[in-house]
Enzyme design. Structure first.
Site, mmCIF file in Angstrom:
data_model
loop_
_atom_site.group_PDB
_atom_site.id
_atom_site.type_symbol
_atom_site.label_atom_id
_atom_site.label_comp_id
_atom_site.label_asym_id
_atom_site.label_seq_id
_atom_site.Cartn_x
_atom_site.Cartn_y
_atom_site.Cartn_z
ATOM 1 N N ASP A 327 26.409 21.819 7.424
ATOM 2 C CA ASP A 327 25.311 22.664 6.951
ATOM 3 C C ASP A 327 25.778 24.103 6.727
ATOM 4 O O ASP A 327 26.701 24.590 7.386
ATOM 5 C CB ASP A 327 24.185 22.629 7.996
ATOM 6 C CG ASP A 327 22.974 23.438 7.597
ATOM 7 O OD1 ASP A 327 22.347 23.082 6.584
ATOM 8 O OD2 ASP A 327 22.660 24.427 8.290
ATOM 9 N N GLU A 356 27.811 21.838 2.717
ATOM 10 C CA GLU A 356 26.720 22.333 1.876
ATOM 11 C C GLU A 356 27.139 23.679 1.283
ATOM 12 O O GLU A 356 27.334 24.652 2.001
ATOM 13 C CB GLU A 356 25.439 22.513 2.696
ATOM 14 C CG GLU A 356 24.289 23.021 1.838
ATOM 15 C CD GLU A 356 23.171 23.653 2.648
ATOM 16 O OE1 GLU A 356 22.040 23.722 2.132
ATOM 17 O OE2 GLU A 356 23.425 24.097 3.781
#
Length: 611
Positions: A327, A356
């Site tokens: 993330d 990400e």
């Protein structure tokens, strides 16, 4: 009498153990590539104690006392010939009685070292566990946890979805052609509000009990593996939740990044690669907090680095994780991420992970990937990214007007820049996710555009990812995010319709489901769409043609973005067609006896297997 004696014995054990509230990692293994592990001990004034160990092959390298007397960090070295067993950790303090805490060293599961990872042969299905299916209503609320909300009518409250709910619908996912699950973070989020999404973890070694805890997670992974479905764990290096015990009672002040007043990140990834960037801007980007309830971890602190990295190794070895999604990758310290990548690769050479990278521009996205191909000055070891550039390109292809740089040309140009990546096939391509407006809404609920996008997703290079419910035409815009995180209809016992079944879906929803299913299963069974080479032609007049090919098979994909049917003259594409004279429409199964002229409907992407 025996019961009383046994109870007293247990109480005495608990009393002695209570002097150490936590030991993390919860356990470790013999035979790891890295023989060292750093244990964290947490308990009231525990730093007054010294720790000793007497176990063959286990050596204490150093005991670290830090600013907060409630912590000890203990560096252990585990010899290659050490045996599995319970290590007795002896805590001593002058003038007080010694106490012993056992610590387990397990034997490694050799199958974990042989994990295959997640790659372009896979089709990832993304699930937000709280919103997919409720398989165990008994864990909807857990006494003592901070967030006691439970209301399916509120997008901000918990809805009760859990891991058992996913287990209950693995048949559905298998039928769809899914080969890997990516779950939004499942670790405990004992935050006082909006805890359902999982991105502010308050535990590092425990799955949220409202999802079913560690045993439910283990059961889900085991059930997936029985079906050939892999598990992608969503990791958050950048921040913890404010209620994480190491944040509420920090080992040292610089455990998190401290500011004179609350400072949020500027969300500007450009400062990483900008040769003229101000240091102050980069500090705010990397060290600023993602949000008030998400403190930014200080990844220069060696204790923080060990704590984070070891927890991730623990999940692979303990649960059999197949891949990681990282993330908020751009907000991390990239030197630490490179160290982290080396540590993971050393233990699990076939482990895969993608970051990400919600950034703007192809060079910006490629900058974060491994191999220092574009003069980054650092090799992050990051294998692949969530390909936002391809995401914006497919949206432009379907919604934009054809032009020199617009419409389907955006797709062509995006893939023409794949030279910037060491391996673009490791990038994850997608149409929507938990942070983005749902694909059907983005294309104006135009079913032809929807099908065109699905066909592209499942035939282009990279690892395709589908967001839960896209296959049954779930829709909405991410304003706010909760609108794209609605419950999957049929996942709760009292739901009036059950869209997990064909009878519960409308005719159009079944058409969408079967369209995804047909292409996904074709892709699953045809390696040419996994690692086959890609050949693309410059789009002309709103038509984009590309091929996937290997030594066994050729697939031709024709994307017609125009509002009218076309008759495609295939002469220009002979390089891709080769010696083929016939074709099969992959979706309909219809045969084309002649492929020199191909009828292509308006606003469609046709997929042909060449014969």
């Amino acid at each position: 009498m025996r019961i009383i004696i046994a109870t007293i014995f247990i109480c005495l054990q608990l009393s002695s153990y209570a002097q150490v509230d936590r030991i993390e990692p919860l356990n470790w293994w013999v035979g790891m590539n890295n023989p060292n592990v750093q244990l964290l001990f947490y308990g009231n004034n525990i730093s007054n104690k010294s720790v000793s160990v007497d176990y063959p092959g286990v050596e204490i390298l150093e005991q670290h006392r830090v600013e907060n007397p409630n912590y000890i960090f203990l560096d252990l070295k585990i010899a290659s010939d050490a045996k599995p067993g319970k290590v007795s950790l002896v805590f001593k303090e002058q003038g007080k009685k010694d106490f012993v805490r056992p610590y387990e060293l397990k034997a490694r599961d050799e199958s974990k070292r042989k994990l295959q990872g997640v790659d372009a042969s896979d089709f990832i299905y993304l699930i937000m566990p709280d919103r997919f299916a409720n398989g165990d209503p008994s864990n909807d609320r857990i006494k003592g946890m901070a967030d006691q909300t439970f209301d399916r009518d509120s997008m901000y409250y918990r809805h009760g979805g859990d891991l058992q709910g996913i287990i209950n619908h693995l048949d559905y996912l298998e039928e769809l052609g899914v080969t890997a699950l990516w779950l939004n973070p499942v670790l405990t989020n004992d935050q006082p509000k909006t805890s359902y999404h999982g991105y502010a973890n308050t535990e590092s070694y425990f799955v949220d009990p409202r999802f079913g805890g560690n045993e439910a997670y283990r059961k889900l992974i085991d059930e997936c593996h029985k079906r050939g479905i892999k598990m992608v764990q969503d990791l958050v290096h950048n921040h913890f939740g404010t209620e994480h015990y190491t944040v509420k009672d920090m080992p040292m002040k610089d455990w998190v990044h401290q500011w004179d007043s609350f400072t949020k990140t500027n969300y500007r990834e450009q400062v990483h690669m900008d040769p003229y960037a101000a240091k102050a801007d980069k500090d705010i980007m990397v060290n600023g907090w993602f949000d008030r309830h998400m403190p930014d971890m200080n990844q220069h602190n060696p204790f923080v680095k060990n704590y984070i990295t070891q927890s991730h190794i623990w999940w692979i070895e303990e649960m059999g994780i197949d891949g990681f999604r990282l993330d908020t990758y751009a907000y991390n310290d990239l030197d630490f991420m490179a160290e982290w990548g080396k540590a993971i690769d050393a233990e699990y050479p076939k482990m895969t992970y993608f970051g990400e990278t919600w950034v703007h521009g192809i060079p910006n996205q490629a900058y974060f990937t491994k191999a220092d191909k574009i003069n980054q000055g650092i090799d992050t070891k990051l294998q692949g990214v969530t390909d936002f550039q391809a995401y914006w390109a497919i949206n432009e292809a379907l919604n934009g007007k054809f032009g020199w740089m617009d419409g389907v040309v955006r797709l062509y140009n995006t893939f023409a820049s794949d030279f910037m990546y060491e391996d673009p096939y490791r990038n994850v391509v997608f149409l929507d996710n938990h942070d983005l407006s749902r694909f059907l809404s983005v294309v104006g609920e135009d079913f032809k555009k929807y099908k065109s996008g699905i066909a592209w997703l499942l035939t282009t290079r990279g690892i395709p990812q589908l967001y839960y419910g896209t296959e049954i035409l779930m829709k909405n815009f991410a304003s706010p995010d909760g609108l794209v995180r609605e419950d999957f209809p049929g996942g709760w016992p009292k739901d009036k319709v059950n869209k997990f079944t064909a009878t519960g879906r409308s005719e159009r929803e079944n058409e969408a489901f079967n369209y995804v299913k047909t292409l996904a299963n074709y892709r699953k069974n045809n390696p040419v769409l996994h690692h086959g080479k890609m050949l693309q032609f410059i789009p002309e007049d709103g038509v984009y043609v590309y091929f996937r090919y290997d030594n066994q098979k050729r697939v031709m994909v024709v994307m017609n973005s125009k509002q009218e049917n076309i008759k495609l003259n295939a002469k220009r594409f002979q390089e891709g067609i080769g010696s083929s004279t016939k074709a099969m429409n992959v979706v309909t199964g219809a045969s084309l006896d002649h492929i020199q002229e191909i009828d292509v409907p308006a606003v469609s992407t046709q997929v042909f297997e060449l014969k």
